[in-house]
Scaffold this active site. Structure first.
Site, PDB file in Angstrom:
ATOM      1  N   ASN A  59       0.846  -1.201   0.000  1.00 21.98           N
ATOM      2  CA  ASN A  59       0.000   0.000   0.000  1.00 21.98           C
ATOM      3  C   ASN A  59       0.878   1.247   0.000  1.00 21.98           C
ATOM      4  O   ASN A  59       2.104   1.150   0.050  1.00 21.98           O
ATOM      5  CB  ASN A  59      -0.987  -0.016   1.176  1.00 21.98           C
ATOM      6  CG  ASN A  59      -0.267   0.000   2.505  1.00 21.98           C
ATOM      7  OD1 ASN A  59       0.428   0.943   2.844  1.00 21.98           O
ATOM      8  ND2 ASN A  59      -0.416  -1.084   3.276  1.00 21.98           N
ATOM      9  N   ASP A  85      -4.684  -5.957   5.457  1.00 21.70           N
ATOM     10  CA  ASP A  85      -5.704  -6.754   6.147  1.00 21.70           C
ATOM     11  C   ASP A  85      -5.690  -8.209   5.694  1.00 21.70           C
ATOM     12  O   ASP A  85      -6.143  -9.082   6.405  1.00 21.70           O
ATOM     13  CB  ASP A  85      -7.091  -6.156   5.905  1.00 21.70           C
ATOM     14  CG  ASP A  85      -7.244  -4.818   6.623  1.00 21.70           C
ATOM     15  OD1 ASP A  85      -6.680  -4.689   7.724  1.00 21.70           O
ATOM     16  OD2 ASP A  85      -7.901  -3.911   6.075  1.00 21.70           O
ATOM     17  N   ILE A 118      -3.165  -6.713  14.519  1.00 19.24           N
ATOM     18  CA  ILE A 118      -2.138  -6.530  15.564  1.00 19.24           C
ATOM     19  C   ILE A 118      -2.672  -5.640  16.683  1.00 19.24           C
ATOM     20  O   ILE A 118      -2.569  -5.960  17.871  1.00 19.24           O
ATOM     21  CB  ILE A 118      -0.849  -5.929  14.948  1.00 19.24           C
ATOM     22  CG1 ILE A 118      -0.416  -6.772  13.743  1.00 19.24           C
ATOM     23  CG2 ILE A 118       0.258  -5.839  15.979  1.00 19.24           C
ATOM     24  CD1 ILE A 118       0.684  -6.182  12.900  1.00 19.24           C
ATOM     25  N   PHE A 172      -4.621   3.965  14.916  1.00 20.94           N
ATOM     26  CA  PHE A 172      -4.871   4.960  13.867  1.00 20.94           C
ATOM     27  C   PHE A 172      -6.051   4.474  13.043  1.00 20.94           C
ATOM     28  O   PHE A 172      -6.189   3.271  12.822  1.00 20.94           O
ATOM     29  CB  PHE A 172      -3.641   5.107  12.961  1.00 20.94           C
ATOM     30  CG  PHE A 172      -2.672   6.146  13.445  1.00 20.94           C
ATOM     31  CD1 PHE A 172      -1.973   5.964  14.621  1.00 20.94           C
ATOM     32  CD2 PHE A 172      -2.475   7.318  12.718  1.00 20.94           C
ATOM     33  CE1 PHE A 172      -1.091   6.924  15.075  1.00 20.94           C
ATOM     34  CE2 PHE A 172      -1.589   8.287  13.158  1.00 20.94           C
ATOM     35  CZ  PHE A 172      -0.897   8.092  14.343  1.00 20.94           C
ATOM     36  N   LYS A 186     -14.779   1.923  15.403  1.00 22.42           N
ATOM     37  CA  LYS A 186     -13.455   1.283  15.390  1.00 22.42           C
ATOM     38  C   LYS A 186     -12.798   1.287  16.772  1.00 22.42           C
ATOM     39  O   LYS A 186     -12.176   0.316  17.176  1.00 22.42           O
ATOM     40  CB  LYS A 186     -12.562   1.978  14.363  1.00 22.42           C
ATOM     41  CG  LYS A 186     -11.361   1.162  13.949  1.00 22.42           C
ATOM     42  CD  LYS A 186     -10.626   1.764  12.766  1.00 22.42           C
ATOM     43  CE  LYS A 186     -11.290   1.436  11.444  1.00 22.42           C
ATOM     44  NZ  LYS A 186     -10.552   1.936  10.294  1.00 22.42           N
TER      45      LYS A 186
HETATM   46  N1  CTP Z   1      -4.120  -2.577  12.267  1.00 20.84           N
HETATM   47  C1  CTP Z   1      -3.357  -3.607  12.769  1.00 20.84           C
HETATM   48  N2  CTP Z   1      -3.373  -4.823  12.172  1.00 20.84           N
HETATM   49  C2  CTP Z   1      -4.132  -5.060  11.088  1.00 20.84           C
HETATM   50  C3  CTP Z   1      -4.914  -3.997  10.532  1.00 20.84           C
HETATM   51  C4  CTP Z   1      -4.880  -2.776  11.145  1.00 20.84           C
HETATM   52  O1  CTP Z   1      -2.643  -3.401  13.753  1.00 20.84           O
HETATM   53  N3  CTP Z   1      -4.133  -6.251  10.521  1.00 20.84           N
HETATM   54  C5  CTP Z   1      -4.131  -1.297  12.955  1.00 20.84           C
HETATM   55  C6  CTP Z   1      -3.511  -0.137  12.205  1.00 20.84           C
HETATM   56  O2  CTP Z   1      -2.130  -0.017  12.511  1.00 20.84           O
HETATM   57  C7  CTP Z   1      -4.305   1.040  12.737  1.00 20.84           C
HETATM   58  C8  CTP Z   1      -5.663   0.448  13.038  1.00 20.84           C
HETATM   59  O3  CTP Z   1      -5.462  -0.947  13.120  1.00 20.84           O
HETATM   60  O4  CTP Z   1      -3.798   1.509  13.965  1.00 20.84           O
HETATM   61  C9  CTP Z   1      -6.741   0.726  12.065  1.00 20.84           C
HETATM   62  O5  CTP Z   1      -6.376   0.459  10.749  1.00 20.84           O
HETATM   63  P1  CTP Z   1      -7.442   0.644   9.594  1.00 20.84           P
HETATM   64  O6  CTP Z   1      -6.811   0.229   8.327  1.00 20.84           O
HETATM   65  O7  CTP Z   1      -8.044   2.006   9.666  1.00 20.84           O
HETATM   66  O8  CTP Z   1      -8.547  -0.322  10.095  1.00 20.84           O
HETATM   67  P2  CTP Z   1      -8.952  -1.764   9.684  1.00 20.84           P
HETATM   68  O9  CTP Z   1      -8.862  -2.651  10.860  1.00 20.84           O
HETATM   69  O10 CTP Z   1      -8.212  -2.192   8.489  1.00 20.84           O
HETATM   70  O11 CTP Z   1     -10.479  -1.535   9.399  1.00 20.84           O
HETATM   71  P3  CTP Z   1     -11.235  -1.151   8.041  1.00 20.84           P
HETATM   72  O12 CTP Z   1     -10.240  -1.323   6.918  1.00 20.84           O
HETATM   73  O13 CTP Z   1     -12.330  -2.110   8.001  1.00 20.84           O
HETATM   74  O14 CTP Z   1     -11.654   0.264   8.245  1.00 20.84           O
END
Ligand code: CTP
Length: 413
Positions: free
Chosen positions: A216, A284, A319, A337, A351
């Site tokens: 990304n 994800d 995580i 975040f 969230k």
């Molecule tokens: N995060 C993480 N591990 C993952 C996905 C996200 O630790 N596998 C953490 C990111 O570092 C961030 C937070 O979760 O602090 C939110 O990330 P975001 O991409 O906004 O959320 P998602 O969980 O991916 O939710 P969505 O895409 O459904 O909005």
């Protein structure tokens, strides 16, 4: 446009370059000081000019190079006394054993050493010399004398030397010297003193085959800036980062990873931590049907059409959610975040509960904002416990990092 922290904004630094092989690194330091908003007035000793040309120094500093004590024009224009006093700081970089000895004993036999004797500005020195010269009892005594007289030393550090030897005597890197200068001019309250802060940053890359991956646009800038700000606030910082081209902030422990699974393991191995900030843009999903050989573009018998390829995905560990939900070893403050492109606050409220974190830093990453991979950020800080949302003004990622760390520091009080 690049928006910089400008921590040295309007600060005037008299840079005395003495004659050592490391003198060429003064060019990089000049560039960094200017980028941070400072002015450099360069002074070179006679031997410094053997290692780097006054023309390069002058071009990069956009200033005249001073090198002659008995130059009548300069005396009429300014004089060595005023030159020594009209700066906020004098930095000797690189500082040879010779110039340290002269400074320690008040010898003033050229412009650089006369300025050092005449000044009432603070003095910093960044020594660079052969390990034996640094360890020589005369140099060590001079160093103690200078320290007692409030001269601040930056390094030297241990490492390979130009002469082929190894040990103490290597010049601190220009980025490190810049950090010391910035800390000097912008002292930060040590609100996180003694705390272990764990920070994730950057993207993760999920392999499709040995040469391809899904990634990304995250640059890691915000996470690296947070690591720097937390270190300045006195924390012991572990930065766990996916692939990034950012320069490692000074004084931060780095763990480099590629995949979400590796990031998860590195975070778990770095616990316990008092505070954890999850700024990484973690993928994800990962590829379910990873191929351990390079996937071929198979040509279809019909020359105009190729076979369709289908990638299947499985979910990666979350995580943030995993760490925020720990019953044992949970950091007392977990910051997540939220990168959102629509219904921002509504999504963020859901969230913060779903991820079980205490604080959520919410940013709008819709393409029009240019935030992903850019230099600016615009965030709001959501606090689950007092339900408050603090909106921060748009600023450089470095400034946003300082504001977030200030906010965390206040909670920590
Ligand atoms: N995060 C993480 N591990 C993952 C996905 C996200 O630790 N596998 C953490 C990111 O570092 C961030 C937070 O979760 O602090 C939110 O990330 P975001 O991409 O906004 O959320 P998602 O969980 O991916 O939710 P969505 O895409 O459904 O909005």
């Amino acid at each position: 446009m690049v928006l910089l922290a400008m921590t040295l904004h309007n600060k005037r630094i008299l840079l005395l370059i003495s004659g050592g092989i490391a003198a060429f690194k003064a060019l990089e330091l000049i560039r960094l000081i200017k980028k941070s908003g400072g002015y450099v007035t360069p002074v070179m000793t006679k031997s410094a000019k053997q290692f780097v040309t006054p023309l390069s120094v002058s071009a990069l500093s956009e200033n005249k190079v001073y090198d002659e004590l008995f130059n009548l024009t300069d005396e009429a224009e300014m004089g060595h006394i005023s030159l020594s006093r009209e700066n906020d700081l004098i930095l000797v970089m690189p500082a040879t054993a010779n110039i340290l000895a002269k400074l320690a004993h008040g010898i003033a036999d050229d412009l650089a050493t006369t300025l050092l004797l005449a000044t009432d500005s603070p003095i910093m020195v960044a020594p660079a010399m052969n390990v034996r010269m640094w360890e020589a009892s005369a140099t060590q005594k001079n160093m103690k004398l200078l320290r007692d007289n409030d001269v601040q030393f930056i390094g030297p550090v241990k490492g390979d030397m130009a002469c082929g030897e190894f040990g103490f005597g290597r010049l601190s890197e220009p980025e490190v010297i810049l950090t010391v200068l910035e800390d000097f001019f912008s002292p930060v309250t040590k609100t996180l003193s003694g705390k272990h802060v764990l920070i994730t940053a950057g993207p993760t890359y999920e392999a499709i085959d040995p040469v391809r991956f899904i990634g990304n646009l995250s640059s890691g800038k915000q996470g690296y800036a947070l690591a720097d700000a937390a270190r300045r606030a006195g924390a012991k910082v572990t930065l766990i980062t996916g692939p990034s081209n950012e320069v490692l902030p000074y004084g931060v422990k780095l763990k480099q990873v590629r995949t979400a699974q590796q990031m998860m393991s590195a975070v778990q191995q770095s616990l316990p931590a008092d505070i954890a900030v999850f700024a990484a843009a973690v993928s994800d999903w990962k590829i379910a049907n990873y191929s351990d050989v390079k996937i071929k573009k198979q040509q279809h018998p019909d020359k105009n059409s190729t076979d369709e390829k289908t990638l299947t995905f499985v979910e990666n560990p979350d995580i943030l959610k995993t760490i925020a939900s720990l019953t044992k070893n949970r950091p007392s403050l977990v910051v997540g975040f939220a990168a959102e492109t629509d219904d921002i606050l509504e999504n963020a409220r859901a969230k913060i509960i779903r991820k079980n974190c205490d604080i959520l830093v919410v940013n709008d990453v819709s393409p029009a904002t240019g935030i992903m991979g850019g230099d600016y950020n615009k965030v709001s800080i959501m606090n689950k416990h007092n339900q408050q949302i603090v909106e921060l003004p748009k600023a450089s990622k470095a400034q946003i990092a300082r504001n977030i760390i200030d906010y965390i520091g206040k909670i920590n009080e």
